[in-house]
Each structure stands twice: as C-alpha cells, then as structure tokens.
Design a protein around this motif. Sequence first.
Motif, mmCIF file in Angstrom:
data_model
loop_
_atom_site.group_PDB
_atom_site.id
_atom_site.type_symbol
_atom_site.label_atom_id
_atom_site.label_comp_id
_atom_site.label_asym_id
_atom_site.label_seq_id
_atom_site.Cartn_x
_atom_site.Cartn_y
_atom_site.Cartn_z
ATOM 1 N N LYS A 179 -29.991 21.082 10.337
ATOM 2 C CA LYS A 179 -30.353 20.142 11.409
ATOM 3 C C LYS A 179 -31.474 19.233 10.940
ATOM 4 C CE LYS A 179 -27.596 22.216 14.286
ATOM 5 N NZ LYS A 179 -26.377 21.541 14.735
ATOM 6 N N LYS A 180 -31.543 18.061 11.544
ATOM 7 C CA LYS A 180 -32.650 17.139 11.262
ATOM 8 C C LYS A 180 -33.745 17.366 12.303
ATOM 9 C CE LYS A 180 -30.747 14.631 7.953
ATOM 10 N NZ LYS A 180 -31.326 14.482 6.621
ATOM 11 N N ALA A 181 -34.979 17.377 11.828
ATOM 12 C CA ALA A 181 -36.098 17.529 12.772
ATOM 13 C C ALA A 181 -36.294 16.230 13.553
ATOM 14 C CB ALA A 181 -37.362 17.875 12.003
ATOM 15 N N ILE A 182 -36.816 16.367 14.751
ATOM 16 C CA ILE A 182 -37.054 15.205 15.611
ATOM 17 C C ILE A 182 -38.160 14.341 15.008
ATOM 18 C CG2 ILE A 182 -37.897 14.508 17.894
ATOM 19 C CD1 ILE A 182 -36.530 17.016 19.009
ATOM 20 N N LEU A 183 -37.928 13.020 15.041
ATOM 21 C CA LEU A 183 -38.914 12.081 14.497
ATOM 22 C C LEU A 183 -40.102 11.967 15.438
ATOM 23 C CD1 LEU A 183 -36.471 9.216 13.429
ATOM 24 C CD2 LEU A 183 -37.590 10.856 11.910
#
Lengths: 365, 334
Positions: free
Chosen positions: B44-48
């Motif tokens: 998953k990509k972490a929240i910006l």
Amino acid sequence: MRKTLLTIVLAVLCTPLFANTSLTDGFITGNPEIGTINAMTFGPENILFIGDSQGAQIVAIDMSTAPKATNEKLNIPDVELLLSELLGADSDQLQIIDMVVNPANQNIYIGAQHSSGKSVLFVVNNNSLEMVPLQSVSYTATDVSNAVTAEAKDRRGRSLRKWAISDLKYANGHVMVSGLSNAEFASTFRSIPFPFTQQQDASSLEIYHAAHGKYETASPIKAFTTTQINNESHLIASYTCTPLVVFPLSELKSGAHTKGRTVAELGNWNTPLDIIEMEKEGARYILMANTNRALMKIKVADIESFGNSLTTRVTERADTAGVDFINLPFVNVQQLDKLNDTEFVFIQREASGKLALKTSSNRWL
Amino acid sequence: MNAQSPRFSFASDTLTLKKANGSKKTPFTVYKGAYTTIDQTIHKKAILGEYTQNETTINFIPLLPFQKNSDYTVIYGNEVFPFTIALNPSYKKLAITTLYPNTDTVPSNFLKWYVQFSKPINPTKVYDHITLINNRDGTEVDRALLPLETPLVSDDGTLLTLWIEPGRQKRDLGPNKRLGEVLIPNESYTLLIDKNLKDRQGIPMEMDFKHSFTISNADRKKPSITSWELQPPLANTKDLLVITYKESLDYGSLQNNLQIITASGNIIAGDFTILSNQNSILFKPLNVWNKETYILKCKPIIEDLSGNNLERLFDQDVTTKKMAPILERSFRVE
C-alpha cells in the motif's frame, strides 16, 4: 582602467547580441495559488499551462528542472486505487481532471481533484504517482476573470456563477482557452498572447456553429486542438451538442462573430474529452476520446478534402454525419495524450471497473 | 474506534504523537483502510502529508483531511493502530433547498435546471445520482441529461446546473432528427436525485429528491421585457422595485444581467433578488429613490427556459432577419 572601461562598453554593446531570449524570462518564483486544476497543456520550453477556474487564471509553470521520469513498461492497472491510497480518500471523492505529456521529455502529468475542491498535480514515475508541489515554482499567470461576468451573489453573499475552463491549448504564440458557463448556454473562447502581457487583447470570441446551414447556436466548445488543414492553421473544436467544427485560426478575431463549419456530428449524448493529433507514414490523424463513444480516428486528409462542401447539408450516415471516422477498439477512454511520435498514453475505464493508465502504439492508425 | 495507544490523538486534519522520553523513532506512516499487521500494508502507499515536530509531539497533517467514519491505520515502528474519526451525531446532512424552475409545466425544448443544495456538494460522478423518469411507465429516460466530466457547480459548490442533452434540443442536428426532443408534449416526468449524492465531507443526503412535471409544446419565441410589469416604489423611500413577468425565465441568466440606471446613465447601487420560481425580481436600492425617471437595463443574454434569449433563439434560423432586441424599460418614481 581604460582596458576595463573598454571591456564594460563592449560587454554592454554585445549583450543584446548574445542574450538568450526565452519564453520563461519574465517568470517569477513563488506560489501561483492555484485554486483548481481544470485543464492542462504543454507549450514549448517545458512550459506547463494550467487552467484554474476557481482562481480565474491561466498559470504557466516552467517544468524544465523536473527530472525525467522512468516510464518503461508503462502500466498502472488501478489509478483510482493508487490515488485513493495516496490521498486517503474514497474513490468517489476523487476525480482525474486531466492528463498531459511534456513533449520535451515525455513526463506524464495528472491533475486530480478532491471533492473538497482541492487539486493535486502528480507525475507518473515507475508506474506510480508522485506529487508535484506547486507552492514554490517558476511561473507567470494571467487573469481570465473578465471572461466571467462580474460576480453575482445571492443574499447570503454566495457566488452563483461559474465559468469552468473546459480545454486549453498552446499554438502560434497564443494560449487558447474554452469555457462553459453554468448560467448561459453560450460560447466562451479566448485566445491569449503568450508571454502574457499587461495589455491583454480581450479576445473573447463569439463562436457559433450551424446545423447544416440553417440553424445556428452560440454553443459552448468542449474540447479542441489545432492543426494544419490545407496548409493553414485551424482550430478543430467539438461542441457540447455533438458537432465537430473547424475554424481557420486567422478568423478568430476579437469580437468577431465567427461561424465554424461542421465537418462531422459525433453522435447523441456524447461529449468529447480530449483531441490529439498523431502521424503515421506521412498521414496525419485526429484521435478523439469521448464520454460515450469509442476512441475515434479521423484522417486529416478527409477533413481537407471535405472542405468544399462544409457549408452544405451533409449526407447522414448511421448515427453521425460528415467526414468518415473510425471507432478504434478502445472504449471508455477518459484521458488521452500523445506520448511520443509513435505512441499515445491513455486512461481507460476497463470492463473490470478499474481505471487503468496504459499506452498504445500507432499501429492502430 | 480510536487508537489503542494513548500516545496518539486524532483529528480530521492532524494526527499527533506524543514523543516518548528520548524516543528517536522515525515518524509514523498512515494508511487508508483498517489493518492489523504491518504485512498487510506492504503493497500500500502511505497517505501524503506533512510531518512537523516540536519537543513533545510529532504531527502529521494529511494533504486532505481524514474522512469521517472511514478506516485508517497508523504504523509506528512495529506497532499498528487502526483509527476512525467519527461523524458528529448532530451533523446536518446535505439537502436540496430549491430547484429552478420548479414549475409544474416546462416546454418540450426545455434546456436546464439549477439545483440549489444546502451545502457544497461532491461534484465527482454527480450524474450517476440523477435520473429522469417517464411517469407513464416509470422507466428511466435514456440519455436525457448531459454528463460533463467537470459538472457545472457554482464557485461556492452549492448550485448545480443540469443540461438536457443539447444535441437533441437543437433542431436539425442528427440526435434531434433521429430521436426527437428528450421531453414529449403532454407526457409527465420526474427528476430524481438519489440520496447517495454526497457533500464535500463524503456524507450522503438524508433522502431522495423528486420533482414531477408535465410537458407543453416547444417554445420557439424570444422572451421580451416589454410585457414585464414594473411596480415603482415611492420617492424618498428605500422601498423595493418589484418586477413581475408571465413567462418563466432562466434563473442563472437573470443573475447579474440587470441594472437600474438614471435617465442620464448613472448606475443605482442596490441588490437584485431573483425569485424566478415566483416570476418576479426585486430590487432594493442602497439609497432612497428620487422623484425622477429611472431605467431598468437588461443584458441580451437573459434566457427563457428553452435557451432563447432577448436577442436570439436557442437555435436561430439564419435565414430570418434579425431584429434589434428591446433591452430597456423606464419607470417613473413619484
């Protein structure tokens, strides 16, 4: 001392001869305060133009210092999921507004909008999205607020009007902008000289199109591009009410009642999203992505040969009329741009429901 | 559910971590979704967002505020903390306050509605929630409203413009010739806006919105201000100028396209109130009226419900002679 003086005099005299003039000379570094990203296009010298409806401005940003992205085997199978993860919001709160390619280095930029109205710019890199901060950039901007009738507000002071930038292109030293109004069914099209000047030509154009010579409507232009037709620069524009129309750029004069000539009708309930031009084996093609039709291909030579009969009633074909176009086997293409001389990049809603970013070669042309 | 750790505190726009004494741990990352192990977040990509810190706390400010009633997870070292930000129970849900026009009858070449919401809406995929139903058999009218990928929502986010498919409303275009107009005279329809349309916080409406109406014959006449009735106010008062008219007019096109001037051309400061659903317009002057003649000045782009404006028809027949529109009416204040 005399030698030094001579050097200075020579330097002063020679400066204009050696100075490199650039379109970015007047740019300043700072925050362009972009309200919303509504449309984007690249001009020369790595300049990204952003149409900002909320800020009522066109912003030109120098992207020449951006590193070249790695885009081999380009394929993002679920762009919405990626955006949802990065922004921490549900997919139905997010929307991809535009996708453009920098022709100088093939970097692909995506403008996304959150339901709060906040816009975010991303660059595609290694099959992922990286945010491009816009708080400190080299830029210039021009106000397009006079394209909007002065603010009307209701009793609670809320603004009721909206002039939404629908498309943006750079050609022949001009930034061309089309817009839709939420209040009038009318055409707003502006051609703004670039570099932007203080004495801006208020070139708001009245553009009409005729339905086969009899009825004309001041209809809004939805998407457009520029191309050479019979060796003359033309605008190819599509309207919200289906016709595809051509105008010579030389006829787009401020205040003129310019009537485009219909070359095709694109079919019911269909609004064009992006129009690009590709070339293959010396032949030029217009590719058009639409809301409710497959990707369409039109041969520019067909538009050129159609020239003589543009003002007469056209013979109807199945669901559309005018020049021949071919539906390519790409449906639900929502964003489209030319990647390089032989490939185009697109974002497509697939049968699985996922929104995928992909490329295709010009073998389809 | 809030995090199990007393070290974290959560708000819509900030996630705060109290530093442990001497802690030199790297900042935490935040993910959308509820996870219980670190492995689940590997792909998953972490929240910006931005990290800031002071002596006692590390703060994470997400690029966009956290959604209400949605699952998120913080990964801090080897620890996993799922959390949600609860919606305030007294939250006022999105509602439709007015529809323009809301008349029982509209002409078959009717062009657009304006939907006034109680708060800013989420414009994303808004057309998925709006349908036109033919009341005769309860079926959805196919391809009735034009879907724009950037819907026409006013700058304040509360007024949505809906266009009936213009290709079918314009005479002689292919869709009009093959399919005819969207709306058929004497038929009855319902505009349905379903409750899943959301506000900008991602919270849906309380209930569906329905508006039923019937169809009259096409309107192929330009509106005219000559039949408008002007009820002049009294001199030395700040009374309202009341303008009434018989033919329904387009709400949006009346906004900001009217002006009151003196006979010598000076603009009178004041506010217009557009009551297009009552076929009337009010003007409240900033200063008192003088005993003199005033002029109501209209811009030609004021439209009726079918897109015909004071100057031209929606689909103007280019073979007919153009007439100069009447754009001014004078009235005497005594």
